[in-house]
Motif scaffolding. Structure first.
Motif, short mmCIF file in Angstrom:
data_model
loop_
_atom_site.label_atom_id
_atom_site.label_comp_id
_atom_site.label_asym_id
_atom_site.label_seq_id
_atom_site.Cartn_x
_atom_site.Cartn_y
_atom_site.Cartn_z
N ARG A 5 0.84 -1.19 0.00
CA ARG A 5 0.00 0.00 0.00
C ARG A 5 0.88 1.24 0.00
O ARG A 5 1.86 1.33 0.74
N VAL A 41 1.85 4.68 1.15
CA VAL A 41 1.52 5.48 2.33
C VAL A 41 2.01 6.92 2.21
O VAL A 41 1.58 7.78 2.98
N CYS A 67 0.52 6.63 -9.07
CA CYS A 67 -0.05 6.06 -7.86
C CYS A 67 -0.44 7.20 -6.93
O CYS A 67 -0.04 8.35 -7.13
N GLU A 86 -1.56 8.11 -2.55
CA GLU A 86 -1.53 7.64 -1.17
C GLU A 86 -2.78 6.81 -0.86
O GLU A 86 -3.89 7.17 -1.26
N GLY A 87 -2.56 5.69 -0.18
CA GLY A 87 -3.66 4.81 0.19
C GLY A 87 -3.96 3.74 -0.84
O GLY A 87 -4.72 2.81 -0.57
N GLU A 88 -3.34 3.82 -2.01
CA GLU A 88 -3.64 2.88 -3.09
C GLU A 88 -2.91 1.55 -2.86
O GLU A 88 -1.74 1.52 -2.50
N GLN A 89 -3.60 0.44 -3.10
CA GLN A 89 -2.99 -0.88 -3.07
C GLN A 89 -2.39 -1.16 -4.45
O GLN A 89 -3.06 -0.94 -5.47
#
Length: 670
Positions: free
Chosen positions: A605, A607, A648, A650-653
């Motif tokens: 993930r 962060v 990408c 933040e918070g993305e898997q």
């Protein structure tokens, strides 16, 4: 004693607890997540109960689910192992409320020691030596910055909750303090749900020495001597030994007394560990923390004392008194433990995932012990700690134990995910380790010797690979012949027979980036193998398990050879050599990224993202932070240039191999 024990954990520690419980005549109950439905600990237990999906928060950390499983199974005690709920005072209280014995210390002791900040304050009152630092309640950034200036660099930022090195940051320049504090808090919040930190002076070359304690509910507290856990990577231990090498006897006595004093200060009951930092230059030691649970490295203490710590945890939890005093606890010999991890030392110890296509560990005997929770064919996933096994050896003294360790590691082979096996072998073989010259900077200081590039495969390994291919081809031909209408046809032969031509076969292997040629000449009595200007008389026979028995110039070898993901892996003579066939190598490299492309090294993930499109970055500049396998990994710029794309948020898997940032190198931009 109890009748039915539930183990609220997984992997090697669950398997290890089951072995002792079975010896004591207890019925065991395992719990498992969906990811562990076929795990070894599930197979070993008398019964097993599902507690949730793979995510630890929804399974192994779910207090209600574990308590419900214990009730449904009729368990009268729960052993938490280590990690997960082992140091959760709320879980200990939930067990008591459900009428189930928690195999561990009182909740009050866990709570007192669970906060490093509160623990240091308590130890200060008890007169246990502490490092200069700050462990106050105020957590505002300005106050912490002021405390950092008082302590001065180098200093260490540590999460107050949890352990295992997670969230720790060394600050050598106060200009980086704010960034390091933010990262430490973020990782601590994700790992422990608590972003409280403490600060302390950072010792440059300390040793990490800990003392095993054992306390019953009748007031008897004693220590089982010390362990040295100095060889670490990323603040996490990989080599432990008991007793600690080279300590003055008077210091050993003082360490043991300080540990007992710390345990009494919190009303401790059960097995626990008091950890200290030891400064060899000054001969001083300082309290670091107390682990209110069984430790990963507890087997080395068991090997030198002959005591089963899990057995005494269970007996103490059942109300028994310790039948021996401090003077009756004896130690004999020396023991060393190494942790075999699925991780890649060459890539900053990034955890590795994948199927264990081969797992060969040495046979156990009075000098060698293996604790593992996996088998060949099992999957190392992103959900849990990537430890594969613990290898423990013991002998009459340290030099003999080091020799045992080298021999045992030579018998280990793992094919599948990347591992630290070669690094462990290098540590065991290093002269500084043999001399006992260990400290927490050992790995970094000897990095070039311990994490070497893959060496060129020796001629013997190439010959074994060639014999493997010939033996496999012969087996396939025999199978085709058996299925055909004419099994005796000469066209099914793999002896190299040719009409009016020499019988030979040319093979080419890629050894790293080097292409190496091997020519096999067929002879009635076997083969002649030519490589690197040498000729070897050779014979080989392949077993069903991939074990190759070969004779090269009259010398008999046994090796394990198998194909995995486009590679031929030769496990022989304490080493592992990876070779590729050119046609396989082309496909393997077809998806390689271009220079300046930063991809996810593993699933995780996002962060933090530190750059935007259009930014100019230097080589090595921080781009983003990926959280995976309970650790944060900072990804940096592979080259100086301009950020042309950020793919990408933040918070993305993200999945392994996902393109995250694209950088246009300076040369291309010019």
């Amino acid at each position: 004693m109890f009748e039915r024990l539930l183990i609220a954990n997984r992997g090697e520690i669950a398997c290890r607890i089951i072995r002792t419980a079975r010896r004591l005549g207890l019925r065991t109950v395992a719990v498992y997540s969906d990811a562990d439905a076929d795990a070894l600990h599930v197979a070993m237990a008398d019964e097993a109960r599902r507690i949730g999906p793979p995510a630890p928060a929804e399974s192994y950390l779910a207090v209600d689910a574990v308590i419900a499983a214990a009730r449904a199974a009729g368990a009268d005690a729960i052993h938490p192992g280590y990690g997960f709920l082992a140091e959760n005072p709320d879980f200990a209280e939930a067990c008591a409320a459900a009428g189930i014995v928690f195999v561990g210390p009182p909740a009050e002791a866990i709570r007192a020691m669970g906060s490093k900040r509160a623990a240091k304050a308590l130890m200060e009152q008890a007169g246990v030596p502490l490092l200069p630092g700050y462990h106050g309640e105020a957590q505002d950034e300005a106050g912490l910055r002021a405390a950092a200036e008082r302590i001065g660099p180098p200093l260490l930022i540590k999460p107050s909750a949890g352990g295992g090195g997670k969230g720790m940051r060394v600050v050598r320049d106060l200009a980086t303090f704010a960034e390091a504090l933010a990262a430490a808090r973020r990782e601590a919040r994700g790992a422990f749900g608590d972003e409280t930190v403490l600060l302390e002076r950072y010792l440059e070359r300390p040793r990490h020495v800990e003392v095993q304690i054992l306390a019953d509910a009748h007031g008897r507290v004693l220590h089982l001597f010390e362990r040295d856990c100095s060889i670490q990577r990323r603040h996490q231990k990989i080599v432990e030994e008991a007793p600690a090498p080279g300590l003055p006897e008077a210091l050993r006595v003082r360490l043991g007394e300080a540990a007992v004093q710390a345990a009494r200060a919190v009303g401790y009951v059960g097995a626990g560990t008091v950890e200290f930092l030891y400064d060899p230059e000054r001969g001083e030691f300082f309290f670091m923390e107390m682990n209110t649970r069984l430790q990963v490295e507890h087997p080395v203490t068991e090997m030198i004392t002959g005591l089963d710590l899990v057995e005494w945890q269970l007996r103490i939890a059942a109300g028994e008194a310790l039948p021996f005093g401090q003077n009756q606890v004896e130690r004999s010999g020396h023991a060393i433990e190494v942790r075999l991890y699925a991780e890649d030392p060459a890539r900053g110890f990034l955890p590795s995932t994948g199927r264990l296509r081969l797992l060969r560990l040495p046979e156990e005997n009075p000098h060698v012990r293996v604790d593992t929770g996996v088998r060949a064919g099992d999957e190392v996933t992103v959900h849990y700690d990537p430890m594969i096994a613990k290898l423990i050896v013991a002998d009459r003294d340290r030099p003999a134990a080091v020799r045992r360790l080298r021999q045992a590691l030579a018998r280990c082979h793992v094919v599948g995910p990347a591992t630290n096996l070669e690094m462990l072998r290098a540590i065991a073989a290093h002269p500084a380790f043999a001399e006992g010259a260990v400290d927490t900077g050992f790995v970094e200081r000897h990095r070039h010797a311990l994490i070497a590039e893959q060496a060129r495969a020796p001629d013997t390994a190439l010959a074994l690979a060639a014999l493997y291919l010939l033996a496999r081809r012969a087996a396939e031909a025999a199978e085709r012949a058996a299925r055909s209408g004419d099994p005796w046809s000469p066209w099914h032969l793999t002896t190299g027979w040719r009409l009016n031509a020499e019988s030979r076969h040319a093979l080419r292997f890629l050894d790293g980036e080097e292409e190496r040629a091997v020519t096999v000449h067929f002879r009635p009595e076997g083969h002649v193998i030519e490589l690197d200007g040498r000729s070897l008389a050779a014979r080989g026979e392949l077993g069903a398990d991939g074990e190759l028995t070969a004779v090269l110039d009259g010398v008999r070898f046994t090796a394990t050879v198998l194909e995995a993901e486009g590679e031929i892996v030769v496990c022989w003579h304490g080493g592992q050599h990876r070779l590729r066939l050119p046609r396989l190598a082309a496909g393997a490299e077809g998806g390689a990224g271009v220079t300046g492309t930063v991809t996810a090294p593993m699933p995780g993930r996002i962060v933090a993202v530190a750059v935007r499109e259009g930014d100019t970055v230097a080589q090595g500049a921080r781009l983003l932070v990926l959280e995976a396998m309970k650790m944060e990994h900072t990804l940096t710029a592979p080259a100086a240039g301009r950020v042309s794309a950020v793919r990408c948020a933040e918070g993305e898997q993200v999945s392994e191999g996902t393109v995250l940032v694209v950088i246009e190198p300076e040369e291309a931009a010019a």
